[in-house]
Design a protein around this motif. Structure first.
Motif, PDB file in Angstrom:
ATOM      1  N   PHE A  12       0.826  -1.203   0.000  1.00 28.86           N
ATOM      2  CA  PHE A  12       0.000   0.000   0.000  1.00 28.86           C
ATOM      3  C   PHE A  12       0.866   1.261   0.000  1.00 28.86           C
ATOM      4  O   PHE A  12       0.592   2.209  -0.750  1.00 28.86           O
ATOM      5  CB  PHE A  12      -0.929  -0.005   1.212  1.00 28.86           C
ATOM      6  N   LEU A  13       1.901   1.283   0.809  1.00 27.44           N
ATOM      7  CA  LEU A  13       2.779   2.452   0.862  1.00 27.44           C
ATOM      8  C   LEU A  13       3.500   2.669  -0.462  1.00 27.44           C
ATOM      9  O   LEU A  13       3.615   3.805  -0.939  1.00 27.44           O
ATOM     10  CB  LEU A  13       3.789   2.306   1.999  1.00 27.44           C
ATOM     11  N   ILE A  14       3.970   1.586  -1.073  1.00 27.32           N
ATOM     12  CA  ILE A  14       4.636   1.702  -2.374  1.00 27.32           C
ATOM     13  C   ILE A  14       3.654   2.231  -3.418  1.00 27.32           C
ATOM     14  O   ILE A  14       3.980   3.115  -4.207  1.00 27.32           O
ATOM     15  CB  ILE A  14       5.239   0.348  -2.790  1.00 27.32           C
ATOM     16  N   PHE A  15       2.430   1.690  -3.422  1.00 34.24           N
ATOM     17  CA  PHE A  15       1.407   2.137  -4.360  1.00 34.24           C
ATOM     18  C   PHE A  15       1.101   3.624  -4.175  1.00 34.24           C
ATOM     19  O   PHE A  15       1.024   4.375  -5.149  1.00 34.24           O
ATOM     20  CB  PHE A  15       0.137   1.297  -4.172  1.00 34.24           C
ATOM     21  N   MET A  16       0.950   4.058  -2.926  1.00 36.56           N
ATOM     22  CA  MET A  16       0.635   5.462  -2.668  1.00 36.56           C
ATOM     23  C   MET A  16       1.786   6.372  -3.085  1.00 36.56           C
ATOM     24  O   MET A  16       1.554   7.459  -3.636  1.00 36.56           O
ATOM     25  CB  MET A  16       0.298   5.671  -1.184  1.00 36.56           C
ATOM     26  N   LEU A  17       3.011   5.969  -2.846  1.00 40.31           N
ATOM     27  CA  LEU A  17       4.156   6.774  -3.264  1.00 40.31           C
ATOM     28  C   LEU A  17       4.209   6.901  -4.784  1.00 40.31           C
ATOM     29  O   LEU A  17       4.498   7.981  -5.311  1.00 40.31           O
ATOM     30  CB  LEU A  17       5.455   6.172  -2.734  1.00 40.31           C
ATOM     31  N   ILE A  18       3.923   5.818  -5.490  1.00 40.87           N
ATOM     32  CA  ILE A  18       3.902   5.871  -6.955  1.00 40.87           C
ATOM     33  C   ILE A  18       2.793   6.800  -7.435  1.00 40.87           C
ATOM     34  O   ILE A  18       3.003   7.603  -8.345  1.00 40.87           O
ATOM     35  CB  ILE A  18       3.752   4.457  -7.537  1.00 40.87           C
ATOM     36  N   MET A  19       1.612   6.727  -6.831  1.00 41.57           N
ATOM     37  CA  MET A  19       0.492   7.570  -7.240  1.00 41.57           C
ATOM     38  C   MET A  19       0.787   9.051  -6.961  1.00 41.57           C
ATOM     39  O   MET A  19       0.458   9.916  -7.774  1.00 41.57           O
ATOM     40  CB  MET A  19      -0.796   7.144  -6.534  1.00 41.57           C
ATOM     41  N   ILE A  20       1.410   9.336  -5.842  1.00 35.43           N
ATOM     42  CA  ILE A  20       1.784  10.726  -5.523  1.00 35.43           C
ATOM     43  C   ILE A  20       2.818  11.227  -6.527  1.00 35.43           C
ATOM     44  O   ILE A  20       2.735  12.354  -7.020  1.00 35.43           O
ATOM     45  CB  ILE A  20       2.306  10.821  -4.076  1.00 35.43           C
ATOM     46  N   TRP A  21       3.790  10.386  -6.858  1.00 32.78           N
ATOM     47  CA  TRP A  21       4.811  10.773  -7.839  1.00 32.78           C
ATOM     48  C   TRP A  21       4.190  11.035  -9.204  1.00 32.78           C
ATOM     49  O   TRP A  21       4.533  12.015  -9.869  1.00 32.78           O
ATOM     50  CB  TRP A  21       5.879   9.687  -7.936  1.00 32.78           C
ATOM     51  N   ILE A  22       3.261  10.180  -9.640  1.00 31.08           N
ATOM     52  CA  ILE A  22       2.593  10.378 -10.930  1.00 31.08           C
ATOM     53  C   ILE A  22       1.782  11.669 -10.915  1.00 31.08           C
ATOM     54  O   ILE A  22       1.820  12.450 -11.866  1.00 31.08           O
ATOM     55  CB  ILE A  22       1.706   9.164 -11.270  1.00 31.08           C
ATOM     56  N   GLY A  23       1.061  11.914  -9.841  1.00 31.12           N
ATOM     57  CA  GLY A  23       0.281  13.150  -9.733  1.00 31.12           C
ATOM     58  C   GLY A  23       1.164  14.382  -9.775  1.00 31.12           C
ATOM     59  O   GLY A  23       0.828  15.374 -10.427  1.00 31.12           O
ATOM     60  N   TYR A  24       2.288  14.343  -9.102  1.00 34.46           N
ATOM     61  CA  TYR A  24       3.213  15.468  -9.109  1.00 34.46           C
ATOM     62  C   TYR A  24       3.790  15.684 -10.505  1.00 34.46           C
ATOM     63  O   TYR A  24       3.883  16.815 -10.983  1.00 34.46           O
ATOM     64  CB  TYR A  24       4.341  15.199  -8.103  1.00 34.46           C
ATOM     65  N   ASP A  25       4.139  14.594 -11.171  1.00 34.03           N
ATOM     66  CA  ASP A  25       4.711  14.685 -12.510  1.00 34.03           C
ATOM     67  C   ASP A  25       3.699  15.282 -13.488  1.00 34.03           C
ATOM     68  O   ASP A  25       4.037  16.172 -14.274  1.00 34.03           O
ATOM     69  CB  ASP A  25       5.147  13.290 -12.971  1.00 34.03           C
ATOM     70  N   ILE A  26       2.466  14.825 -13.429  1.00 36.03           N
ATOM     71  CA  ILE A  26       1.429  15.352 -14.325  1.00 36.03           C
ATOM     72  C   ILE A  26       1.172  16.829 -14.027  1.00 36.03           C
ATOM     73  O   ILE A  26       1.014  17.634 -14.944  1.00 36.03           O
ATOM     74  CB  ILE A  26       0.138  14.518 -14.185  1.00 36.03           C
ATOM     75  N   SER A  27       1.145  17.188 -12.751  1.00 37.45           N
ATOM     76  CA  SER A  27       0.873  18.588 -12.411  1.00 37.45           C
ATOM     77  C   SER A  27       1.995  19.513 -12.864  1.00 37.45           C
ATOM     78  O   SER A  27       1.746  20.686 -13.161  1.00 37.45           O
ATOM     79  CB  SER A  27       0.652  18.736 -10.907  1.00 37.45           C
ATOM     80  N   LYS A  28       3.206  19.028 -12.933  1.00 37.21           N
ATOM     81  CA  LYS A  28       4.312  19.855 -13.403  1.00 37.21           C
ATOM     82  C   LYS A  28       4.304  20.019 -14.922  1.00 37.21           C
ATOM     83  O   LYS A  28       4.815  21.002 -15.445  1.00 37.21           O
ATOM     84  CB  LYS A  28       5.659  19.254 -12.967  1.00 37.21           C
ATOM     85  N   ARG A  29       3.746  19.055 -15.639  1.00 30.83           N
ATOM     86  CA  ARG A  29       3.749  19.110 -17.097  1.00 30.83           C
ATOM     87  C   ARG A  29       2.570  19.880 -17.671  1.00 30.83           C
ATOM     88  O   ARG A  29       2.556  20.190 -18.851  1.00 30.83           O
ATOM     89  CB  ARG A  29       3.733  17.698 -17.675  1.00 30.83           C
TER      90      ARG A  29
END
Length: 47
Positions: A12-29
């Motif tokens: 669960f923690l790994i999944f949440m970290l990946i989802m946060i990273w994807i959200g941050y990446d999309i928001s920067k682009r």
């Protein structure tokens, strides 16, 4: 904790970290639509 609970928590923690990273990446682009006041001019210029 039981072994299964630890594995689930780790996954669960790994999944949440990946989802946060994807959200941050999309928001920067992308940019917020409200920050483009001349959007109509951009659309008409492209056509």
């Amino acid at each position: 904790m039981e072994k299964k609970k630890k594995i689930f928590l780790a996954a669960f923690l790994i999944f949440m970290l990946i989802m946060i990273w994807i959200g941050y990446d999309i928001s920067k682009r992308t940019t917020f639509p409200g920050s483009k006041p001349q959007l109509q001019e951009r659309i008409t210029d492209q056509n």
